[in-house]
Design a protein around this motif. Structure first.
Motif, PDB file in Angstrom:
ATOM      1  N   PHE A 170       0.707  -1.158  -0.118  1.00  0.00           N
ATOM      2  CA  PHE A 170       0.045  -0.147   0.407  1.00  0.00           C
ATOM      3  C   PHE A 170       0.766   1.523  -0.388  1.00  0.00           C
ATOM      4  O   PHE A 170       0.666   2.490  -0.879  1.00  0.00           O
ATOM      5  N   ILE A 171       1.773   0.977   0.854  1.00  0.00           N
ATOM      6  CA  ILE A 171       3.037   2.598   0.999  1.00  0.00           C
ATOM      7  C   ILE A 171       2.999   2.629  -0.493  1.00  0.00           C
ATOM      8  O   ILE A 171       3.580   3.976  -0.563  1.00  0.00           O
ATOM      9  N   PRO A 172       4.065   1.646  -0.982  1.00  0.00           N
ATOM     10  CA  PRO A 172       5.129   1.602  -2.571  1.00  0.00           C
ATOM     11  C   PRO A 172       3.972   2.207  -3.309  1.00  0.00           C
ATOM     12  O   PRO A 172       3.979   3.125  -3.891  1.00  0.00           O
ATOM     13  N   GLN A 173       2.302   2.378  -3.791  1.00  0.00           N
ATOM     14  CA  GLN A 173       2.171   2.473  -4.366  1.00  0.00           C
ATOM     15  C   GLN A 173       1.315   3.765  -4.315  1.00  0.00           C
ATOM     16  O   GLN A 173       1.402   4.367  -5.653  1.00  0.00           O
ATOM     17  N   ILE A 174       1.097   3.839  -3.125  1.00  0.00           N
ATOM     18  CA  ILE A 174       1.380   5.638  -2.323  1.00  0.00           C
ATOM     19  C   ILE A 174       1.819   6.212  -3.486  1.00  0.00           C
ATOM     20  O   ILE A 174       1.379   7.227  -4.247  1.00  0.00           O
ATOM     21  N   LEU A 175       2.790   6.006  -2.853  1.00  0.00           N
ATOM     22  CA  LEU A 175       4.259   7.284  -2.832  1.00  0.00           C
ATOM     23  C   LEU A 175       4.580   6.930  -4.418  1.00  0.00           C
ATOM     24  O   LEU A 175       5.334   8.195  -5.366  1.00  0.00           O
ATOM     25  N   SER A 176       3.937   5.975  -4.854  1.00  0.00           N
ATOM     26  CA  SER A 176       4.438   5.751  -6.515  1.00  0.00           C
ATOM     27  C   SER A 176       4.144   7.017  -7.171  1.00  0.00           C
ATOM     28  O   SER A 176       3.854   7.001  -8.517  1.00  0.00           O
ATOM     29  N   ASP A 177       2.224   6.497  -6.599  1.00  0.00           N
ATOM     30  CA  ASP A 177       1.112   7.791  -7.370  1.00  0.00           C
ATOM     31  C   ASP A 177       1.531   9.184  -7.574  1.00  0.00           C
ATOM     32  O   ASP A 177       1.412   9.797  -7.860  1.00  0.00           O
ATOM     33  N   CYS A 178       2.291   9.292  -5.931  1.00  0.00           N
ATOM     34  CA  CYS A 178       2.872  10.993  -6.312  1.00  0.00           C
ATOM     35  C   CYS A 178       4.028  11.130  -6.628  1.00  0.00           C
ATOM     36  O   CYS A 178       3.751  12.006  -7.886  1.00  0.00           O
ATOM     37  N   VAL A 179       4.518   9.919  -7.567  1.00  0.00           N
ATOM     38  CA  VAL A 179       6.123  10.402  -8.350  1.00  0.00           C
ATOM     39  C   VAL A 179       4.770  10.494  -9.349  1.00  0.00           C
ATOM     40  O   VAL A 179       4.988  11.582 -10.720  1.00  0.00           O
ATOM     41  N   TYR A 180       4.114   9.381  -9.946  1.00  0.00           N
ATOM     42  CA  TYR A 180       2.918   9.355 -11.328  1.00  0.00           C
ATOM     43  C   TYR A 180       2.969  11.459 -11.381  1.00  0.00           C
ATOM     44  O   TYR A 180       2.412  12.068 -12.840  1.00  0.00           O
ATOM     45  N   LEU A 181       2.142  11.441 -10.359  1.00  0.00           N
ATOM     46  CA  LEU A 181       1.168  12.802  -9.783  1.00  0.00           C
ATOM     47  C   LEU A 181       2.418  13.820 -10.572  1.00  0.00           C
ATOM     48  O   LEU A 181       1.962  15.446 -10.827  1.00  0.00           O
ATOM     49  N   TYR A 182       3.259  13.694  -9.613  1.00  0.00           N
ATOM     50  CA  TYR A 182       4.327  15.265  -9.835  1.00  0.00           C
ATOM     51  C   TYR A 182       4.633  15.431 -11.089  1.00  0.00           C
ATOM     52  O   TYR A 182       4.946  16.553 -11.956  1.00  0.00           O
ATOM     53  N   LEU A 183       5.239  14.190 -12.454  1.00  0.00           N
ATOM     54  CA  LEU A 183       5.430  13.932 -13.676  1.00  0.00           C
ATOM     55  C   LEU A 183       4.221  14.552 -14.384  1.00  0.00           C
ATOM     56  O   LEU A 183       4.578  15.129 -15.477  1.00  0.00           O
ATOM     57  N   MET A 184       3.237  13.940 -14.266  1.00  0.00           N
ATOM     58  CA  MET A 184       1.998  14.432 -14.888  1.00  0.00           C
ATOM     59  C   MET A 184       1.792  16.170 -14.653  1.00  0.00           C
ATOM     60  O   MET A 184       1.459  16.519 -16.094  1.00  0.00           O
ATOM     61  N   ALA A 185       1.842  16.610 -13.893  1.00  0.00           N
ATOM     62  CA  ALA A 185       1.628  18.026 -13.229  1.00  0.00           C
ATOM     63  C   ALA A 185       2.668  18.733 -14.149  1.00  0.00           C
ATOM     64  O   ALA A 185       2.615  19.815 -14.427  1.00  0.00           O
ATOM     65  N   ARG A 186       4.260  18.000 -14.358  1.00  0.00           N
ATOM     66  CA  ARG A 186       5.359  18.349 -14.775  1.00  0.00           C
ATOM     67  C   ARG A 186       4.989  19.491 -16.403  1.00  0.00           C
ATOM     68  O   ARG A 186       5.569  19.495 -16.516  1.00  0.00           O
TER      69      ARG A 186
END
Length: 259
Positions: A170-186
């Motif tokens: 669960f925690i690796p999934q959440i943190l991976s989603d954070c990376v995807y969101l940052y890259l999507m926003a960037r």
């Protein structure tokens, strides 16, 4: 006669016609009926705007591609298959391997508007782009949470504890989603398809290299299993995810204004 004199003459003629034009007769019955229709339409739109947010989110589910739900189901079955590994350490490492892939399905569907160049049309409809993105993110967030609960249930049947599912999945999934969101926003439209999948592969290697020694360290596992430590890590991860979601949606709102 030059062009300037011709234009002035035409303007005078138009002005004279407007000044002497007969005002149209207004049918009081038709006027009253039109006002009643406008009032009824206004009330209908007012009711529509007060529709509960949960109902609005529910109405967006049929617009999600069936392929997204199918891939979610296949991925969940793959995770369940991994619980049949002989060693418990291998099961935990397999969870680390699968965790980053969960977000790929949801974010691919969320960015489908960009990929198919449909976001301008969606923005012109009832909801703007930011609202659509927010509702879709909420739908897949709920789906991923239910999937995580399913993984926890399957893990319990295979002898894996709930805290291990939380830490290694669960925690690796959440943190991976954070990376995807940052890259999507960037990167916006450039972060789609291959770029998203490539990021997921990198996140797999990252978590595997970072945490592959943890299942073999009994003392470290005991410290991680403490409720306070696990709650702190989970809360920090969820808070970071909420911030990334807000940052991403704020970027969508800015793009709506630019359009």
């Amino acid at each position: 006669m030059n062009n300037k004199e011709i234009n002035e003459k035409q303007i005078k003629e138009i002005r004279s016609l407007l000044e002497h034009a007969k005002q149209p007769d207004i049918d009081e019955g038709r006027k009253r009926k039109t006002l009643e229709l406008l009032q009824a339409e206004r009330k209908r739109l007012h009711i529509r705007s007060k529709k509960p947010y949960g109902q609005r989110v529910w109405e967006q589910i049929p617009y999600i591609s069936p392929a997204a739900w199918l891939l979610q189901g296949i991925l969940l079955l793959m995770i369940g298959w991994g619980f049949y590994a002989e060693r418990r350490e291998e099961v935990l490492l397999y969870l680390l391997f699968c965790a980053p892939m969960v977000g790929v399905v949801g974010f691919t569907e969320i960015m489908r508007s960009y990929r198919q160049n449909m976001w301008e049309l969606e923005q012109a409809c009832r909801y703007n782009l930011r609202q659509l993105m927010g509702m879709r993110m909420l739908i897949f967030g709920i789906a991923d949470t239910l999937a995580a609960c399913g993984v926890a249930v399957m893990g319990l049947g295979a002898g894996v504890q709930v805290w291990e599912v939380v830490f290694f999945y669960f925690i690796p999934q959440i943190l991976s989603d954070c990376v995807y969101l940052y890259l999507m926003a960037r990167f916006r439209r450039r972060f789609q398809g291959t770029a998203l999948l490539g990021s997921a592969v990198l996140m797999m290697f990252f978590w595997m290299n970072l945490l592959q020694g943890v299942p073999y360290n009994k003392q470290l596992m005991q410290r991680i299993a403490e409720p306070f430590a696990l709650t702190l890590m989970l809360s920090a991860s969820a808070g970071l995810l909420a911030w990334c979601c807000a940052h991403f949606l704020k970027g969508m709102e800015a793009e709506c204004c630019e359009a």
